[in-house]
Design an enzyme around this catalytic site. Sequence first.
Site, mmCIF file in Angstrom:
data_model
loop_
_atom_site.group_PDB
_atom_site.id
_atom_site.type_symbol
_atom_site.label_atom_id
_atom_site.label_comp_id
_atom_site.label_asym_id
_atom_site.label_seq_id
_atom_site.Cartn_x
_atom_site.Cartn_y
_atom_site.Cartn_z
ATOM 1 C CB SER A 1 1.763 10.751 -3.195
ATOM 2 O OG SER A 1 1.093 9.575 -1.971
ATOM 3 C CG HIS B 1 4.294 8.017 0.841
ATOM 4 N ND1 HIS B 1 5.008 9.392 1.522
ATOM 5 C CD2 HIS B 1 3.597 8.417 0.310
ATOM 6 C CE1 HIS B 1 4.284 10.115 1.045
ATOM 7 N NE2 HIS B 1 3.163 9.753 0.066
ATOM 8 C CG ASP C 1 7.845 10.295 2.363
ATOM 9 O OD1 ASP C 1 7.421 11.007 1.213
ATOM 10 O OD2 ASP C 1 7.102 9.691 2.472
#
Length: 185
Positions: free
Chosen positions: A62, A102, A128
């Site tokens: 990701s 992230h 998210d």
Amino acid sequence: MGIASILQLDEMMGDFNRMNKRQSLYQVLSFAMIVSSALMIWKGLMVVTGSESPIVVVLSGSMEPAFHRGDLLFLTNYKEEPVRVGEIVVFKVEGRDIPIVHRVIKLHEKEDGTVKFLTKGDNNNVDDRGLYAPGQLWLTKKDIVGRARGFLPYVGIITIFMNEYPKVKWAILSILAIFVLLHRE
């Protein structure tokens, strides 16, 4: 098992049988020192970095192209440092055991000084919010495990491999333990 493996195992058992009690105790204590040293190093890193987990492995794609699956990240989490847009954070969400790596894409600062932020994986199409706990729209500083400060590419792939194939992990750990206990030095 091949004949060479059986002979090697037989040789190790012979070495173990030839050890006296003092040598055996010494080997067990050496093994305990190795384990306790590793734990002390980990706890020391926790104190120095301010992070409950100073080293993490990227488990998914990701964050590509910034980080790839298997990259080893080094984290810090100093409470006085403000969170910034663009910063890569590792966070834990209530109800999930595995931390997520992230990037911060938005900050929301309230008049009382509290800061909330939104994250997104570089390789993901949406933010998210779908990963957060039910009803949670923003993260806070208490959710942060650490901030990425450096990385080693693909070094953590061994960890991923061992978690995906636990029998291999236990076989390697058993072999290492036997080696430490039977090695004479």
